[in-house]
Design an enzyme around this catalytic site. Structure first.
Site, PDB file in Angstrom:
ATOM      1  N   CYS A 196       0.809  -1.231   0.000  1.00  0.00           N
ATOM      2  CA  CYS A 196       0.000   0.000   0.000  1.00  0.00           C
ATOM      3  C   CYS A 196       0.837   1.275   0.000  1.00  0.00           C
ATOM      4  O   CYS A 196       0.313   2.365  -0.216  1.00  0.00           O
ATOM      5  CB  CYS A 196      -0.921   0.005   1.210  1.00  0.00           C
ATOM      6  SG  CYS A 196      -1.908  -1.482   1.326  1.00  0.00           S
ATOM      7  N   HIS A 233      -3.359   6.857   3.568  1.00  0.00           N
ATOM      8  CA  HIS A 233      -3.787   5.607   2.940  1.00  0.00           C
ATOM      9  C   HIS A 233      -5.177   5.250   3.459  1.00  0.00           C
ATOM     10  O   HIS A 233      -5.441   5.325   4.669  1.00  0.00           O
ATOM     11  CB  HIS A 233      -2.777   4.505   3.267  1.00  0.00           C
ATOM     12  CG  HIS A 233      -3.220   3.153   2.816  1.00  0.00           C
ATOM     13  ND1 HIS A 233      -3.737   2.940   1.564  1.00  0.00           N
ATOM     14  CD2 HIS A 233      -3.244   1.945   3.458  1.00  0.00           C
ATOM     15  CE1 HIS A 233      -4.066   1.664   1.455  1.00  0.00           C
ATOM     16  NE2 HIS A 233      -3.783   1.046   2.584  1.00  0.00           N
ATOM     17  N   ASN A 268     -10.204  -0.120   0.456  1.00  0.00           N
ATOM     18  CA  ASN A 268      -8.737  -0.069   0.419  1.00  0.00           C
ATOM     19  C   ASN A 268      -8.259  -0.589  -0.942  1.00  0.00           C
ATOM     20  O   ASN A 268      -8.396  -1.777  -1.235  1.00  0.00           O
ATOM     21  CB  ASN A 268      -8.198  -0.938   1.565  1.00  0.00           C
ATOM     22  CG  ASN A 268      -6.681  -0.987   1.616  1.00  0.00           C
ATOM     23  OD1 ASN A 268      -6.006  -0.504   0.710  1.00  0.00           O
ATOM     24  ND2 ASN A 268      -6.152  -1.577   2.684  1.00  0.00           N
TER      25      ASN A 268
HETATM   26  N1  ACO Z   1     -18.822  -8.969   9.226  1.00  0.00           N
HETATM   27  C1  ACO Z   1     -19.310  -9.317  10.440  1.00  0.00           C
HETATM   28  N2  ACO Z   1     -18.516  -9.750  11.443  1.00  0.00           N
HETATM   29  C2  ACO Z   1     -17.199  -9.819  11.206  1.00  0.00           C
HETATM   30  C3  ACO Z   1     -16.641  -9.500   9.958  1.00  0.00           C
HETATM   31  C4  ACO Z   1     -17.520  -9.054   8.941  1.00  0.00           C
HETATM   32  N3  ACO Z   1     -17.077  -8.693   7.719  1.00  0.00           N
HETATM   33  N4  ACO Z   1     -15.295  -9.671  10.016  1.00  0.00           N
HETATM   34  C5  ACO Z   1     -15.025 -10.092  11.259  1.00  0.00           C
HETATM   35  N5  ACO Z   1     -16.175 -10.187  11.979  1.00  0.00           N
HETATM   36  C6  ACO Z   1     -16.351 -10.609  13.372  1.00  0.00           C
HETATM   37  C7  ACO Z   1     -15.188 -11.412  13.893  1.00  0.00           C
HETATM   38  O1  ACO Z   1     -15.341 -12.775  13.531  1.00  0.00           O
HETATM   39  C8  ACO Z   1     -15.304 -11.176  15.372  1.00  0.00           C
HETATM   40  O2  ACO Z   1     -16.296 -12.032  15.884  1.00  0.00           O
HETATM   41  P1  ACO Z   1     -16.090 -12.744  17.300  1.00  0.00           P
HETATM   42  O3  ACO Z   1     -15.984 -11.625  18.301  1.00  0.00           O
HETATM   43  O4  ACO Z   1     -17.312 -13.582  17.430  1.00  0.00           O
HETATM   44  O5  ACO Z   1     -14.818 -13.526  17.158  1.00  0.00           O
HETATM   45  C9  ACO Z   1     -15.825  -9.750  15.492  1.00  0.00           C
HETATM   46  O6  ACO Z   1     -16.387  -9.444  14.195  1.00  0.00           O
HETATM   47  C10 ACO Z   1     -14.778  -8.737  15.845  1.00  0.00           C
HETATM   48  O7  ACO Z   1     -13.659  -8.942  15.009  1.00  0.00           O
HETATM   49  P2  ACO Z   1     -12.351  -8.080  15.159  1.00  0.00           P
HETATM   50  O8  ACO Z   1     -11.309  -8.619  14.228  1.00  0.00           O
HETATM   51  O9  ACO Z   1     -11.999  -7.896  16.588  1.00  0.00           O
HETATM   52  O10 ACO Z   1     -12.868  -6.654  14.608  1.00  0.00           O
HETATM   53  P3  ACO Z   1     -12.058  -5.320  14.549  1.00  0.00           P
HETATM   54  O11 ACO Z   1     -12.832  -4.275  15.244  1.00  0.00           O
HETATM   55  O12 ACO Z   1     -10.610  -5.504  14.953  1.00  0.00           O
HETATM   56  O13 ACO Z   1     -12.075  -4.987  13.001  1.00  0.00           O
HETATM   57  C11 ACO Z   1     -10.724  -5.097  11.024  1.00  0.00           C
HETATM   58  C12 ACO Z   1     -11.474  -5.889  12.075  1.00  0.00           C
HETATM   59  C13 ACO Z   1     -11.686  -4.181  10.288  1.00  0.00           C
HETATM   60  C14 ACO Z   1     -10.094  -6.094  10.030  1.00  0.00           C
HETATM   61  C15 ACO Z   1      -9.613  -4.245  11.691  1.00  0.00           C
HETATM   62  O14 ACO Z   1      -8.850  -5.040  12.550  1.00  0.00           O
HETATM   63  C16 ACO Z   1      -8.714  -3.587  10.695  1.00  0.00           C
HETATM   64  O15 ACO Z   1      -9.117  -2.695   9.957  1.00  0.00           O
HETATM   65  N6  ACO Z   1      -7.412  -3.977  10.668  1.00  0.00           N
HETATM   66  C17 ACO Z   1      -6.472  -3.425   9.710  1.00  0.00           C
HETATM   67  C18 ACO Z   1      -6.665  -4.102   8.394  1.00  0.00           C
HETATM   68  C19 ACO Z   1      -5.934  -3.367   7.311  1.00  0.00           C
HETATM   69  O16 ACO Z   1      -5.821  -2.169   7.312  1.00  0.00           O
HETATM   70  N7  ACO Z   1      -5.426  -4.098   6.357  1.00  0.00           N
HETATM   71  C20 ACO Z   1      -4.726  -3.462   5.321  1.00  0.00           C
HETATM   72  C21 ACO Z   1      -3.691  -4.348   4.902  1.00  0.00           C
HETATM   73  S1  ACO Z   1      -2.691  -3.443   3.835  1.00  0.00           S
HETATM   74  C22 ACO Z   1      -2.112  -4.445   2.636  1.00  0.00           C
HETATM   75  O17 ACO Z   1      -1.002  -4.239   2.310  1.00  0.00           O
HETATM   76  C23 ACO Z   1      -2.937  -5.496   2.046  1.00  0.00           C
END
Ligand code: ACO
Length: 320
Positions: free
Chosen positions: A110, A245, A275
């Site tokens: 990214c 980003h 993203n």
């Molecule tokens: N819909 C519904 N529920 C979901 C979903 C979804 N799409 N995805 C996960 N959940 C559930 C999980 O299973 C979990 O359930 P549980 O409590 O029963 O286990 C619950 O929601 C909470 O999950 P968390 O992972 O704790 O949610 P969080 O608030 O941390 O958000 C997220 C997750 C959005 C992925 C966040 O951690 C994030 O944005 N991280 C950074 C990701 C990122 O920026 N990636 C870029 C990578 S860059 C590259 O180079 C590719």
């Protein structure tokens, strides 16, 4: 002598996929995705090629800059994977715009566009180039596991481009890596059908530890802002526009919170595109440049994090 941004462009797939569309085949909802990420919809490649998007955005940026393909001295393309391993996406663009300049792809996930801007700065500073075309193009939809609701809802496809020319504009830049091969991983094809290959194929889709990425991202973006401002002799409050980003609106808010920046200076379009990896900051730049948001002399700060783990920030004075 450094560079200024002479033109911008972008090109997006025609297909719009909303959160409700995803909820038809995933256990998710618009409420969950929007509340956790700020994303409402994204663009996804269906019958278009990434090559074609990249060429379109490159042509728009060249026209915006008033530069012909033959006048370009270097073509850099930020991508994690083009349509072909070879020719590179940059060479494909060179062919389309009629350029014989050196052309190569660069993968810094990214942060790719910021890495390209710093490479362009080095070529210009050493006298090897005066006009550089930087393109980013990402087909994230083809790298995802569409059964993994925690990652596939976050991304979109797209392409963006900018032309940079020798001149005063770039004020400072910082790039870094915090090497980690676990938290974001997208394996390549292992060995094809080589009769000699003894390494087992990892699952091909992206694996991501969202919580770990979140912590790294907030930390890295904040640190990069501090470092790049210090290098430019500026305070974060002196920046006119922040172009972060577009990974997650909560990451953007959390990483900028400590600087107490006026929120209207922080540009976002994540709701519409998700993203798009390296392409995110390019499409953001093009969108707000075309709206006439930036005034000549204003300071733009780009900041990004990504797989690798990479991070970086750049301050550029708007010169148009
Ligand atoms: N819909 C519904 N529920 C979901 C979903 C979804 N799409 N995805 C996960 N959940 C559930 C999980 O299973 C979990 O359930 P549980 O409590 O029963 O286990 C619950 O929601 C909470 O999950 P968390 O992972 O704790 O949610 P969080 O608030 O941390 O958000 C997220 C997750 C959005 C992925 C966040 O951690 C994030 O944005 N991280 C950074 C990701 C990122 O920026 N990636 C870029 C990578 S860059 C590259 O180079 C590719």
């Amino acid at each position: 002598m450094s560079f200024f941004i002479a033109g911008t462009g972008s090109a997006l797939p025609g297909t719009v996929v909303t959160n409700d569309d995803l909820a038809k085949f995933l256990d998710t909802s618009d409420e969950w995705i929007y509340a956790r990420t700020g994303i409402r919809r994204r663009r996804v490649l269906t019958d278009e090629r990434l090559d074609d998007l990249a060429i379109r955005s490159a042509r728009i940026a060249l026209e915006d800059a008033g530069v012909s393909g033959g006048e370009v001295d270097l073509i850099l393309c930020a991508t994690m994977r083009g349509d072909t391993f070879t020719p590179s996406l940059a060479c494909t663009i060179a062919e389309a715009i009629g350029s014989t300049a050196p052309a190569f792809d660069l993968n810094a996930a990214c942060v790719g566009v910021l890495y390209c801007m710093e490479v362009a700065d080095s070529f210009i500073a050493s006298g090897k180039a005066e006009t550089v075309l930087i393109v980013s193009a990402e087909a994230m939809s083809k790298l995802l596991d569409w059964t993994d609701r925690a990652s596939c809802v976050l991304f979109g496809d797209g392409s963006g481009a900018m032309v940079v020319k020798k001149g005063e504009g770039r004020l400072a830049g910082v790039l870094s890596t915090k090497p980690d091969s676990r938290v974001i991983r997208m394996p390549n094809i292992e060995g094809m059908n080589s009769p000699y290959n003894k390494i087992a194929q990892e699952p091909l889709a992206m694996h991501m530890d969202g919580g770990e990425v979140y912590k790294f991202a907030v930390n890295a973006m904040g640190r990069c802002i501090e470092q790049v401002c210090a290098r430019a002799g500026l305070a974060p409050a002196d920046i006119d526009w922040y172009l972060p980003h577009q990974a997650n609106i909560r990451i953007i808010d959390a990483s900028l919170k400590k600087f107490r920046i006026d929120k209207s200076k922080v540009l976002t379009n994540i709701a519409d595109y998700g993203n798009m990896s390296a392409t995110s900051v390019m499409v953001l730049l093009d969108e707000f440049a075309k709206k006439g948001t930036f005034r000549k002399g204003e300071k733009l700060l780009f900041v990004a994090f990504g797989g690798g783990l990479t991070s970086g920030a750049l301050i550029v004075r708007w010169a148009r």
